[in-house]
Scaffold this motif. Sequence first.
Motif, PDB file in Angstrom:
ATOM      1  N   ALA A  92      34.806  -6.841  88.003  1.00 30.50           N
ATOM      2  CA  ALA A  92      34.369  -5.883  89.018  1.00 30.50           C
ATOM      3  C   ALA A  92      33.897  -4.573  88.397  1.00 30.50           C
ATOM      4  N   HIS A  93      34.382  -4.279  87.190  1.00 30.82           N
ATOM      5  CA  HIS A  93      34.032  -3.002  86.559  1.00 30.82           C
ATOM      6  C   HIS A  93      33.045  -3.164  85.410  1.00 30.82           C
ATOM      7  N   LEU A  94      32.419  -4.304  85.278  1.00 25.42           N
ATOM      8  CA  LEU A  94      31.394  -4.482  84.243  1.00 25.42           C
ATOM      9  C   LEU A  94      30.262  -3.457  84.357  1.00 25.42           C
ATOM     10  N   PRO A  95      29.784  -3.130  85.586  1.00 24.16           N
ATOM     11  CA  PRO A  95      28.714  -2.113  85.685  1.00 24.16           C
ATOM     12  C   PRO A  95      29.129  -0.745  85.162  1.00 24.16           C
ATOM     13  N   LEU A  96      30.443  -0.483  85.109  1.00 25.95           N
ATOM     14  CA  LEU A  96      30.914   0.807  84.632  1.00 25.95           C
ATOM     15  C   LEU A  96      30.505   1.034  83.177  1.00 25.95           C
ATOM     16  N   VAL A  97      30.544  -0.027  82.381  1.00 31.15           N
ATOM     17  CA  VAL A  97      30.151   0.103  80.977  1.00 31.15           C
ATOM     18  C   VAL A  97      28.693   0.537  80.872  1.00 31.15           C
ATOM     19  N   GLY A  98      27.830  -0.142  81.623  1.00 33.16           N
ATOM     20  CA  GLY A  98      26.417   0.212  81.590  1.00 33.16           C
ATOM     21  C   GLY A  98      26.171   1.641  82.039  1.00 33.16           C
ATOM     22  N   HIS A  99      26.901   2.076  83.070  1.00 30.03           N
ATOM     23  CA  HIS A  99      26.715   3.441  83.571  1.00 30.03           C
ATOM     24  C   HIS A  99      27.115   4.469  82.516  1.00 30.03           C
ATOM     25  N   LEU A 100      28.271   4.267  81.874  1.00 33.61           N
ATOM     26  CA  LEU A 100      28.737   5.230  80.876  1.00 33.61           C
ATOM     27  C   LEU A 100      27.811   5.250  79.662  1.00 33.61           C
ATOM     28  N   VAL A 101      27.283   4.094  79.282  1.00 36.41           N
ATOM     29  CA  VAL A 101      26.357   4.050  78.156  1.00 36.41           C
ATOM     30  C   VAL A 101      25.053   4.750  78.511  1.00 36.41           C
ATOM     31  N   ARG A 102      24.525   4.490  79.716  1.00 34.08           N
ATOM     32  CA  ARG A 102      23.290   5.172  80.130  1.00 34.08           C
ATOM     33  C   ARG A 102      23.491   6.680  80.175  1.00 34.08           C
ATOM     34  N   GLU A 103      24.632   7.098  80.683  1.00 33.76           N
ATOM     35  CA  GLU A 103      24.938   8.525  80.759  1.00 33.76           C
ATOM     36  C   GLU A 103      24.929   9.152  79.376  1.00 33.76           C
ATOM     37  N   MET A 104      25.459   8.431  78.388  1.00 31.50           N
ATOM     38  CA  MET A 104      25.509   8.952  77.031  1.00 31.50           C
ATOM     39  C   MET A 104      24.143   8.933  76.364  1.00 31.50           C
ATOM     40  N   LEU A 105      23.388   7.854  76.574  1.00 38.24           N
ATOM     41  CA  LEU A 105      22.092   7.721  75.906  1.00 38.24           C
ATOM     42  C   LEU A 105      21.132   8.817  76.315  1.00 38.24           C
ATOM     43  N   GLY A 106      21.339   9.418  77.503  1.00 39.73           N
ATOM     44  CA  GLY A 106      20.491  10.519  77.923  1.00 39.73           C
ATOM     45  C   GLY A 106      20.650  11.750  77.062  1.00 39.73           C
ATOM     46  N   ARG A 107      21.682  11.760  76.177  1.00 46.12           N
ATOM     47  CA  ARG A 107      21.921  12.935  75.337  1.00 46.12           C
ATOM     48  C   ARG A 107      22.004  12.550  73.860  1.00 46.12           C
ATOM     49  N   LEU A 108      21.411  11.397  73.516  1.00 42.38           N
ATOM     50  CA  LEU A 108      21.446  10.924  72.143  1.00 42.38           C
ATOM     51  C   LEU A 108      20.028  10.667  71.641  1.00 42.38           C
ATOM     52  N   PRO A 109      19.818  10.681  70.312  1.00 45.35           N
ATOM     53  CA  PRO A 109      18.496  10.371  69.766  1.00 45.35           C
ATOM     54  C   PRO A 109      18.134   8.915  70.025  1.00 45.35           C
ATOM     55  N   ALA A 110      16.835   8.640  69.982  1.00 46.10           N
ATOM     56  CA  ALA A 110      16.339   7.346  70.427  1.00 46.10           C
ATOM     57  C   ALA A 110      16.800   6.182  69.571  1.00 46.10           C
ATOM     58  N   HIS A 111      17.153   6.428  68.293  1.00 45.46           N
ATOM     59  CA  HIS A 111      17.474   5.291  67.439  1.00 45.46           C
ATOM     60  C   HIS A 111      18.900   4.778  67.624  1.00 45.46           C
ATOM     61  N   VAL A 112      19.728   5.472  68.393  1.00 49.22           N
ATOM     62  CA  VAL A 112      21.083   4.969  68.642  1.00 49.22           C
ATOM     63  C   VAL A 112      20.990   3.680  69.447  1.00 49.22           C
ATOM     64  N   SER A 113      21.655   2.648  68.969  1.00 47.26           N
ATOM     65  CA  SER A 113      21.528   1.314  69.557  1.00 47.26           C
ATOM     66  C   SER A 113      22.291   1.190  70.867  1.00 47.26           C
ATOM     67  N   ARG A 114      21.576   0.874  71.942  1.00 48.99           N
ATOM     68  CA  ARG A 114      22.213   0.605  73.226  1.00 48.99           C
ATOM     69  C   ARG A 114      23.139  -0.612  73.110  1.00 48.99           C
ATOM     70  N   GLU A 115      22.682  -1.636  72.382  1.00 51.44           N
ATOM     71  CA  GLU A 115      23.468  -2.860  72.267  1.00 51.44           C
ATOM     72  C   GLU A 115      24.812  -2.608  71.595  1.00 51.44           C
ATOM     73  N   ASP A 116      24.824  -1.766  70.541  1.00 53.82           N
ATOM     74  CA  ASP A 116      26.086  -1.461  69.862  1.00 53.82           C
ATOM     75  C   ASP A 116      27.045  -0.739  70.791  1.00 53.82           C
ATOM     76  N   LEU A 117      26.519   0.202  71.585  1.00 53.39           N
ATOM     77  CA  LEU A 117      27.374   0.936  72.509  1.00 53.39           C
ATOM     78  C   LEU A 117      27.889   0.023  73.620  1.00 53.39           C
ATOM     79  N   ILE A 118      27.013  -0.843  74.139  1.00 53.01           N
ATOM     80  CA  ILE A 118      27.433  -1.787  75.171  1.00 53.01           C
ATOM     81  C   ILE A 118      28.537  -2.695  74.635  1.00 53.01           C
ATOM     82  N   SER A 119      28.368  -3.181  73.405  1.00 52.71           N
ATOM     83  CA  SER A 119      29.367  -4.063  72.802  1.00 52.71           C
ATOM     84  C   SER A 119      30.716  -3.367  72.672  1.00 52.71           C
ATOM     85  N   ALA A 120      30.683  -2.104  72.197  1.00 54.13           N
ATOM     86  CA  ALA A 120      31.933  -1.347  72.063  1.00 54.13           C
ATOM     87  C   ALA A 120      32.564  -1.102  73.431  1.00 54.13           C
ATOM     88  N   GLY A 121      31.730  -0.801  74.431  1.00 54.53           N
ATOM     89  CA  GLY A 121      32.247  -0.553  75.776  1.00 54.53           C
ATOM     90  C   GLY A 121      32.844  -1.799  76.408  1.00 54.53           C
TER      91      GLY A 121
END
Length: 287
Positions: A23-52
């Motif tokens: 039920a909380h799987l979308p929470l990971v995507g939301h927190l990663v998107r929130e963070m990526l808005g303040r990170l440089p472009a080369h930071v891997s979304r996949e790595d953050l999603i995996s950690a989340g």
Amino acid sequence: MTTTAEAPATTLTPSELDAHVRAHLPLVGHLVREMLGRLPAHVSREDLISAGMAALAGAGRSFDPSRGIPFGSFATSRIRGALLDELRGLDWASRSVRARARKVETVQQELTGRLGRTPTQVELASAMGIAVEELKTIDDDVQRAVVLSLQGFTAGSAEELVPERAAGPEDLILHRERIGYLHQAINALPERLRRVVTAYFFDERPMNDIAEELGVTESRISQLRAEALVLLRDGLNNHLDPELLHGPAAAGCVARRRETYYANIAAQGDLNARLAVTTPLGLPRAA
């Protein structure tokens, strides 16, 4: 008497735990998107999603409902901690690269205000006292180091990028209003700038693809992107933090265009319209 410190302190059945996690799987995507808005472009979304995702699974195993903490809050804390650890290990931008990014951005903003348009590569290189070839050589590194701070924030430590403190009611309302203003500011952009922002940041399309669609060069798309970010930042600051507006004051038609843009943002809707973009918990509403 023996203890079982390794056993999870929960009375939920495995199927109930699994339901909580799913039920909380979308929470990971939301927190990663929130963070990526303040990170440089080369930071891997996949790595953050995996950690989340790993942190969410771990939260399911260690969740103890007897403590009275909602699973969503418990999981959010665990996920943010995991993302923070992931960022600490990236070492994604040296001080010299960040300093170079700030210098390029500052000079470009000053020239934009002075000229009333986005400066060319030749003009930017001349103002910085370097050759055009050198500017092109460092462009990739600079773009990686520039933090996408659409709300006028500056880059900081990993801890600042992923705050561990849960937002209170007042902070949550302010956060939701800022997100709403951002949506309105994007909608109020001139059509070409809006198309570039939407395609690059939301649709995650490569610049050469966008350039081909608009019939311009990749360099022009990069200029339009930079122009849009400056306009978005100033538009948000005009409504939220006027004291953060900086740079040389524009005059004539440039000033009129900016005032028109600021007015168009305000015309997008009131506070209720801005808050409607997110749920009461600050999550994006389904389209």
